[in-house]
Write an enzyme that holds these catalytic residues in place. Sequence first.
Site, PDB file in Angstrom:
ATOM      1  N   GLU A 173      59.103  32.135  93.599  1.00  0.00           N
ATOM      2  CA  GLU A 173      60.374  32.291  92.648  1.00  0.00           C
ATOM      3  C   GLU A 173      61.464  31.623  93.393  1.00  0.00           C
ATOM      4  O   GLU A 173      62.674  31.560  92.864  1.00  0.00           O
ATOM      5  CB  GLU A 173      60.357  33.869  92.462  1.00  0.00           C
TER       6      GLU A 173
ATOM      7  N   TRP B 289      52.723  40.541  87.136  1.00  0.00           N
ATOM      8  CA  TRP B 289      51.548  40.342  86.944  1.00  0.00           C
ATOM      9  C   TRP B 289      50.858  40.978  87.967  1.00  0.00           C
ATOM     10  O   TRP B 289      49.679  40.553  88.517  1.00  0.00           O
ATOM     11  CB  TRP B 289      51.676  38.689  87.417  1.00  0.00           C
TER      12      TRP B 289
ATOM     13  N   GLN C 149      56.770  33.517  98.624  1.00  0.00           N
ATOM     14  CA  GLN C 149      55.396  34.100  98.655  1.00  0.00           C
ATOM     15  C   GLN C 149      54.481  33.148  98.372  1.00  0.00           C
ATOM     16  O   GLN C 149      54.763  31.942  97.942  1.00  0.00           O
ATOM     17  CB  GLN C 149      55.253  35.231  97.321  1.00  0.00           C
TER      18      GLN C 149
HETATM   19  O1  IFM Z   1      55.664  40.227  90.480  1.00  0.00           O
HETATM   20  C1  IFM Z   1      56.405  40.310  91.586  1.00  0.00           C
HETATM   21  C2  IFM Z   1      56.797  38.713  91.997  1.00  0.00           C
HETATM   22  O2  IFM Z   1      55.604  38.145  92.160  1.00  0.00           O
HETATM   23  C3  IFM Z   1      57.768  38.680  93.098  1.00  0.00           C
HETATM   24  N1  IFM Z   1      58.982  39.673  92.741  1.00  0.00           N
HETATM   25  C4  IFM Z   1      58.599  41.165  92.590  1.00  0.00           C
HETATM   26  C5  IFM Z   1      57.703  41.232  91.188  1.00  0.00           C
HETATM   27  C6  IFM Z   1      57.524  42.521  90.987  1.00  0.00           C
HETATM   28  O3  IFM Z   1      56.629  43.187  91.941  1.00  0.00           O
END
Ligand code: IFM
Length: 644
Positions: A311, A172, A433
């Site tokens: 995540e 994304w 995040q």
């Molecule tokens: O898309 C991101 C995600 O939000 C956090 N982990 C890494 C991904 C790729 O940059």
Amino acid sequence: MCRLWHDGPVACVAVETVQSRVRVVVAARTLLRSTAGAAADAAGGAVAVAGGATAGHELAVDLGEGEDVVVEKTVGVATSRDLAISEASVAAVRTARDAPAFGEVLAAHASAWAELWRRFGLDLDGDAWTALAVRVHLVQLLQALSPHTTDLDVGVPARGLHGEAYRGHVFWDELFVFPLLDLRLPELTRSLLLYRWRRLPEARRRALRLGARGALFPWQSGSDGREETPPELLNPRSGRWVPDHSARQYHINVAIAYNVWQHWQVTGDLGFLVRHGAELLVETARFFASLATLDPATGCFDLRGVMGPDEFHDGYPDRPGEGVDNNAYLNVMASWALARAGEVHRLLGPSLGGGLWERIGLHEDELVRWEQVGRGLTVPFLRNGLLAQFAGYDDLVELDWAAYRRRYGDIGRLDLILEAEGDSTNRYQVSKQADTLMLLFLLPAEEFTAVVRRMGYAFDPGSIPATVEHYLARTSHGSTLSRVAHAWVLARTDRTRSWRLLQQALAGDLDAHGGTTSRGIHLGAMAGSVDLLERCYTGLHAAGDVLHLNPLLPDELPRLGLVLRYRNHVLTVDVDHDELRIRSAAGPAAPVTIAFRDDRRRLQAGRSVRFGLRRRPATAGRAPKEPLGPIGRRRGPATVARDG
Ligand code: IFM
């Protein structure tokens, strides 16, 4: 497949990718020149050879004492996907053979970069390190996405074209990249959005597999847009393979809808909206409308079994992997996306949109459902009245952050740390995040407030600063995107902290020590940190037919100069702490409206506008407290009980 040969003086190598069978041909020409002028025999001096495992040139040159020789190697590259060629080998050989001498190639290269800097340059007064870091970020961005990209069927790989991390997959992250491109090279954003549009059939199949309508874009994807998130990831701390449920991040659809809308707002490109944008908006919204389920107990619609951008939570502690319910970011943005789809339907009407509505079988009752679901989606709140990241978030345990920092130092990847301890981030109020705060990253406070109120909640924008503090204190910044989003949401309330986070975001790939930059740069954070200077600190926001600016530069930034594209205008924006000046280059663009707060002016091509800025206290810029407008259904902060 690998083939080596020479075509006269040109040495060639052709390879073919294993699965997609793309042929890539590299052809090299080598010239020799003696600096003494007595020409070494250019053609005869470098003989192309090919055989065994090598293709190249054998060089022979007679040199007198003290004489130098210049070896000039020019390489042509072509692939079977290139446009306007007959065949890749033929194209590569012709490019190498017919290339002008090095001086001319260099001049063309320098002029192409000069044009890119005209398009992408930011003029920063004050801090040389920041200016340098911004330029490094732009150079890296332009390696991966440039005017060359506009004719290609490519997306935005999270780690650029710089390394093997994430296997080159697209996530994304374009949400952090397109806003910058929209204002600099909008034809590139258009092309990158078409990459998504072409993959709608695959996204529709994914939605169908979940029993939903519309389209669900993949969380990780490659060439054909199918979902390619690996089912497991290796935790190097424990040596264990851990299930990866991140494909539950259906907010990928929000990113695509948001980017379509932004592109439309900035460019006013109706042709794009009619042919491609509307379909993306409708199909992504359709997915949310059909995924939502009505809870008879509350009379609200729920989105269950999802993951937010954070995540660290792939489920509740007793149901890991099954996703969480009513993620605030997803629900509010899904509501926003449903409203945008309805707006586009009304805007295009039967005359412009009729063919599309018919082709995708859009019925009146769906529009009614979008309205109901958009207004009725649940927004979860914590017991203290602040927005909850998801239903039941404050039933989770508080982490002892200080203890973990003492024990591990860098705790960005708490998920890996806790898994290695036999524990799980699912149990804690922790975020990798920005998640809830992504709402304030994407929507200006006024718009965010309006969306939540439209959903029936008596939301007080005065709670925003406390919400920011609440989640910042619980975030580990385990993704490079996190600092960009947090620097953004702090820009109006704590400029010093915002600037500090921006500096950290800018340093992400520059201080590669201990990081993963050797496996690819972080394209989203790179573009996002530049965009932060460009849009966040200037308060730039395109809405309707108005370009809003409301600058509030950090103290560390005395002045900022930008050259932006907006609705066919080339705008030179110059802002310091006292004044905002905007000049539009002469040209055929129709006049546009520029607003600084309530002060709206018409700007014609070839003319300028100026606005005086008054310094405001650090808390200024928060959404004003407005009386609540008429709301059909009003709910207090909901307490959502978590099942199981
Ligand atoms: O898309 C991101 C995600 O939000 C956090 N982990 C890494 C991904 C790729 O940059």
